[in-house]
Design an enzyme around this catalytic site. Structure first.
Site, PDB file in Angstrom:
ATOM      1  N   ARG A   1      -6.622  10.336   0.037  1.00  0.00           N
ATOM      2  CA  ARG A   1      -6.439  10.810  -1.355  1.00  0.00           C
ATOM      3  C   ARG A   1      -7.777  10.894  -2.068  1.00  0.00           C
ATOM      4  O   ARG A   1      -8.022  11.826  -2.836  1.00  0.00           O
ATOM      5  CB  ARG A   1      -5.471   9.875  -2.100  1.00  0.00           C
ATOM      6  CG  ARG A   1      -4.025  10.128  -1.733  1.00  0.00           C
ATOM      7  CD  ARG A   1      -3.081   9.076  -2.295  1.00  0.00           C
ATOM      8  NE  ARG A   1      -3.202   7.809  -1.578  1.00  0.00           N
ATOM      9  CZ  ARG A   1      -3.291   6.621  -2.140  1.00  0.00           C
ATOM     10  NH1 ARG A   1      -3.254   6.514  -3.452  1.00  0.00           N
ATOM     11  NH2 ARG A   1      -3.397   5.540  -1.405  1.00  0.00           N
TER      12      ARG A   1
ATOM     13  N   HIS B   1       0.869  -1.178   0.000  1.00  0.00           N
ATOM     14  CA  HIS B   1       0.000   0.000   0.000  1.00  0.00           C
ATOM     15  C   HIS B   1       0.905   1.226   0.000  1.00  0.00           C
ATOM     16  O   HIS B   1       1.879   1.269   0.748  1.00  0.00           O
ATOM     17  CB  HIS B   1      -0.888  -0.031   1.248  1.00  0.00           C
ATOM     18  CG  HIS B   1      -2.021   0.933   1.211  1.00  0.00           C
ATOM     19  ND1 HIS B   1      -1.834   2.301   1.269  1.00  0.00           N
ATOM     20  CD2 HIS B   1      -3.354   0.744   1.106  1.00  0.00           C
ATOM     21  CE1 HIS B   1      -3.019   2.901   1.222  1.00  0.00           C
ATOM     22  NE2 HIS B   1      -3.956   1.973   1.112  1.00  0.00           N
TER      23      HIS B   1
END
Ligand code: FAD
Length: 622
Positions: A269, A249
């Site tokens: 994000r 990740h």
């Protein structure tokens, strides 16, 4: 020797995360006597940590969304290596599974007009993740547990016993599956607290044990992710596929060292957070790969406009699939443009009002304040890649979850195929529900169709007990903690985010030595709650599974999704046609190539030919 505790059920579910609980509910609803076994406390599975949401093409936030678009995104995210049938079933059934959760009592965040709200995530064309703030996994587990309690209450009314058809055994670790000839006959393990052994007899076992992250040093995974289900399946004769594909990740915490690896959700994000290097540059614009150029904005103005007008602008490159973003961060740090503690900056403070950040990302706000003394409403976070998810797992039949061993099923992260070479965020929670339900139904049908039930022989039980007790019988041998640290360091450094042949060969040599040393592991004390003993047993699984990862990664001479080869940087269409299959071989594993099942034509027709040309061979295209 104390008498062995024994139980008998129709279906055993090993694991109480989303996949295990959904499978157990299904098996019980088919009327079968079902047990759920889990290593930790009931409710403390990995699923509870899931933050961002569950991906399902419900079309609430954008009516253009539908299962075909979700299918396309999933195949693109997995770089076309996915088992297409799994990706199809997943995209078609995920919305029903989310709505079903609401009938069990889940309360998802809503849109202004009262529909389930859906948020943006990397690789998903439309806002698609149903969520409960950034604590979606908690709600999912709470709801499935509530459903289990309601089924137990029904049983109480009918039989006067809450546990007549559904019983949970928590803090119980399975060390071996047991068989009768070629068929599954149950599972053997120990109570973590007392160390006493138990035999569960059952004709069907569903593995729902999650992933393998604890074999790597920097990981978002908790102590339970030691690859137990992967190893149990292999030792019982099932195959693993896609084990070279590990998802790093892009955003784990990098500081302070005690929390390195803890996840920073992609929702940061999705909700507008941007990545910057030490020069303050939004560097993701420099890393848009050729295959995604038409879908991602190449300038900040367009990327920012996308948040309010998705129809007329391309997505920001911070929302590229995870493998792309993780590699980009890695490159920035390597080029000397990293943050003070070896990551990059993730900033949401300059993008959203403080109040909004606290509302949308409450766990992240709390996590950074408590663990790093950083206020994310006023300061950027420092983040870097962390080992997060394994795409590889038990090879299963997509429709029923059955493995190649009669009576053995797998669902959730322990199974392989669905996500191909890279999983999209949010596609795990939906995977757990879709395939958990299918495995529960598959196992139930298998049990119903059985003539005679399998029998467990005493020799097998004696052997399983002797294997588990071996670490107590060796004196002056190796310390399991030392071995574990060396394994984690080797996997992190030599089979990590960027891979090279020489390093992987070295990893395999080190694994051989670790395996030898693991033969003489020594643990002090006795069987009652003894973490050193537990780790010694877990190491047996981690070593087997790590060997699969390293061997498969060395063989695949291309870069695709969660497998990046510095010495073979390009994707190779010939490799898309091949799966690498791991099986137990002596005291190690062998890895062989096997042809990938060709994608059905009507599913291929969902893509433009120009896009298919990026992934398929000329022969396949013709
Ligand atoms: P788990 O939920 O991990 O359950 C495994 C179970 O198996 C546990 O009960 C464990 O005790 C048991 N077990 C293991 N070994 C044994 C054994 N030997 N004997 C008995 N029991 C055993 N995915 C998304 O889709 N959306 C997200 O927003 C998201 N956020 C995430 C955030 C974090 C921090 C992490 C780590 C992952 C996230 N994921 C997310 C991924 C997702 O949460 C996992 O892939 C998923 O929860 C796995 O579910 P599972 O049911 O397969 O396994």
């Amino acid at each position: 020797m104390p008498e062995l505790e024994r139980h008998s059920f129709d279906v055993l579910v090993i694991g109480a995360g989303g996949a295990g609980l959904r499978a157990a509910i299904e098996a019980r609803e088919h009327g079968l006597r079902t047990a759920v076994l889990c290593k930790s406390l009931f409710g403390k599975a990995h699923t509870v940590m899931a933050e961002g949401g569950i991906a399902a093409a419900m079309g609430n936030a954008n009516e253009s969304d539908n299962w075909q678009v979700h299918f396309r995104d999933t195949m693109r995210g997995g770089k076309f290596l996915n088992n297409w049938r799994m990706a199809e079933l997943h995209a078609q059934e995920a919305p029903q599974r989310v709505w079903e959760l609401e009938t069990y009592g889940a309360l998802f965040d809503r849109t202004k007009d009262g529909r389930i709200s859906q948020r943006n995530f990397g690789g998903h064309e439309y806002p698609r993740l149903a969520h409960v703030g950034d604590r979606t996994g908690l709600e999912l587990i709470r709801t499935l547990q509530q459903k289990i309690v309601s089924l137990q209450q029904e049983d109480f009314k009918e039989f006067g016993d809450y546990e007549e058809r559904l019983r949970v055994f928590q803090e119980f670790t399975v060390t071996d599956l047991v068989k009768d000839g070629d068929r599954i006959a149950g599972a053997f393990g120990y109570w973590r607290e007392s160390g006493r052994f138990v035999l569960f007899e059952a004709p069907a076992v569903i593995l729902a044990t999650g992933g393998i992250g604890k074999s790597f040093k920097v990981t978002s995974n908790s102590w339970e992710y030691t690859g137990d289900g992967h190893a149990l399946a292999m030792r019982a004769g099932a195959s693993l596929i896609n084990m070279e594909f590990i998802q790093f990740h892009p955003t784990g915490m990098v500081w302070p060292p005690s929390v390195k690896g803890i996840l920073v959700t992609e929702s940061v994000r999705g909700d507008g957070g941007v990545l910057r290097n030490s020069d303050g540059k939004r560097f993701m614009f420099d890393y848009i790969p050729e295959v995604f150029k038409d879908k991602y904005a190449d300038n900040e103005e367009e990327a920012d406009r996308w948040y309010t007008d998705q129809a007329n602008n391309r997505r920001p490159p911070e929302l590229l699939p995870r493998d792309e973003v993780a590699r980009a961060i890695n490159s920035e740090v390597k080029a000397g443009r990293g943050s003070p503690h070896g990551g990059v900056f993730l900033d949401v403070s300059t993008r959203l009002p403080a109040e909004e950040i606290r509302k949308r990302l409450p766990s992240m706000h709390h996590q950074f304040k408590e663990l790093a003394d950083v206020d994310i409403t006023a300061q950027p976070m420092e983040v870097g890649p962390t080992c997060h998810y394994v795409m590889g797992g038990v090879e299963v039949d997509p429709d029923t979850g059955s493995s190649s061993v009669a009576g053995l099923y797998a669902a959730g992260e322990v199974s392989g195929g669905m996500h191909g070479s890279n999983r999209l965020g949010g596609n795990s929670l939906s995977d757990l529900l879709v395939f958990g339900r299918r495995a529960g139904a598959g196992a139930a049908e298998y049990v119903r169709a059985l003539g005679d039930r399998p029998v467990v022989s005493e020799e097998i039980v004696t052997e399983a007990r002797a294997t588990a007790l071996r670490p107590f019988q060796t004196e002056g041998g190796e310390n399991p903690y030392t071995l574990h640290m060396e394994l984690q360091q080797s996997m992190n450094d030599l089979v990590g985010i960027i891979r090279r042949a020489g390093e992987m060969e070295e990893a395999l040599q080190r694994l051989e030595k670790l395996k030898e040393r693991a033969q003489s592991l020594t643990v002090e004390g006795h069987q009652q709650f003894n973490p050193g003993w537990h780790l010694a047993l877990d190491l047996r699984n981690m070593l087997l599974v790590s060997e699969c990862v390293a061997k498969a990664a060395l063989l695949r001479t291309e870069s695709r999704g969660g497998h990046t080869r510095d010495d073979h940087p390009a994707m190779d269409a010939e490799w898309r046609r091949k799966l690498l299959v791991c099986n137990v071989d002596g005291d190690g594993v062998s890895v062989e190539e096997k042809p990938q099942i060709p994608i059905r034509n009507d599913l291929l027709d969902l893509f433009e030919r120009t896009e298919l040309e990026k992934y398929l061979t000329a022969e396949e295209l013709s």
